[in-house]
Design an enzyme around this catalytic site. Sequence first.
Site, PDB file in Angstrom:
ATOM      1  N   CYS A 114       0.816  -1.218   0.000  1.00  0.00           N
ATOM      2  CA  CYS A 114       0.000   0.000   0.000  1.00  0.00           C
ATOM      3  C   CYS A 114       0.846   1.263   0.000  1.00  0.00           C
ATOM      4  O   CYS A 114       1.180   1.815   1.050  1.00  0.00           O
ATOM      5  CB  CYS A 114      -0.948   0.036   1.191  1.00  0.00           C
ATOM      6  SG  CYS A 114      -2.085   1.426   1.010  1.00  0.00           S
ATOM      7  N   CYS A 152      -5.887   2.451  -2.997  1.00  0.00           N
ATOM      8  CA  CYS A 152      -5.317   2.872  -1.713  1.00  0.00           C
ATOM      9  C   CYS A 152      -6.326   3.773  -1.032  1.00  0.00           C
ATOM     10  O   CYS A 152      -6.545   4.894  -1.494  1.00  0.00           O
ATOM     11  CB  CYS A 152      -4.030   3.678  -1.925  1.00  0.00           C
ATOM     12  SG  CYS A 152      -2.676   2.706  -2.558  1.00  0.00           S
TER      13      CYS A 152
END
Length: 435
Positions: free
Chosen positions: A160, A372
């Site tokens: 991420c 994200c």
Amino acid sequence: MSKHHQILIIGGGTAGIMVAAQLLKKNRNLNIGLIEPADTHYYQPAWTLVGAGTYDYDKTAKPMADVMPSGVKWIKDFASGFNPENNSVSTKSSGNITYDYLVVAPGLAYDFSLVPGLGDAMDKGVVCSNYTDPKHTWDVVKNFKGGTALFTQPATPIKCGGAPQKIMYLAENHFRKSDVKNNTNIVFATAGSVIFGVKPIAKTLMEVVDRKDINLRFNHKLVEVDGKNQIAWYKLTKDIKAGGCVIKSGDDDDGNLDEAFQYNYKDVKVTKKDGLYGIHYDMLHTAPPSVAPKFIQDSPLVNDAKWLDVNHHTMQHNKYPNIFGLGDVAALPTAKTGAAIRKQVPVVVDNIVLLLNHNTLGTKSYNGYSSCPLVTDYGKMVLAEFDYDSNFTPDPKLKQMFISDSSKEHWRLWMLKKYMLPYLYWNKMMRGKNV
């Protein structure tokens, strides 16, 4: 005990469990083995919130036995090597296990040797990481009394890509509430040259950076951490333009700051030595340098960069057609997230089922989708969804939540992150249901 499985899966994380669950939904009678040594399965996306004191760490963990789909043979062991010519995987203590089809999804590993000094400093004192110990992060944020709060990330691929920023935005919010903000400089140092690679998202994040008065330092590659003296050392990944400088020195106010390195400059203490720039910190948060697990790197299954070499669209191995790989270990030019896995799994499952039944690949193609969820404040979030070409690709389902533009901050997106996604994860994704 049978040492042969029609389908063998390595990894009991998001990818491995979802593949097993979805395969069994297609055919209850498949003989599936899953190699996973851990007793506990974590929902890691919530660790950002744990690090900001707004989620209970214990709620991010469940016993592995609870998420293992019934009908899967759980091989509680470490995979240790591959013999793809003989369709065989070796393990630490269960011997060799053979397969017709292999799914490789062990996730990634952390290699602290890539940033000398970081391993010794990590998770102690004022150095923290939501990736390794989010409870310690919250202690550091909570006890911070001012000075330089440095948020950074290594130059390796990481889980991420937005996570090193999210905790910074939440920490700033906490510093404001606890009145340490006025004597604090927040610095975000990254090897990248922009705050985020997707344009509409970057625009919003720059507004957040302005609102929170954060100093961005671009083209800063983290190369060493001196925990004792609280200095993070950086190498600049770009040449300084003629007449420009990266930091102002002393009273010299006319020093032309090179804007390729600085945005919203703050005069924090920096030491120059041997061509490196050492930022002095009073707290440091970073993602750990990430690599494929060693048994993957040492195998014949990797590309030159030592990540699992799979086709970007079918997830089939580029050399061994009965091996598939997905999740964080796969060499895919997109962000390593659970959201990416959610779109990769159906492609892998479809391909394996069709190969088993008709000896042909399916037509499903993975387009590099990843997402994200960028938390920007307590109660606010932006959702960055994108594909291989960094196009902003919002999910039409969000329209049902009355969110017309997920590239803008919204409280409903925060609700999605804190309540809906964990619920969907445990109750739908882990059980092989389409989300």
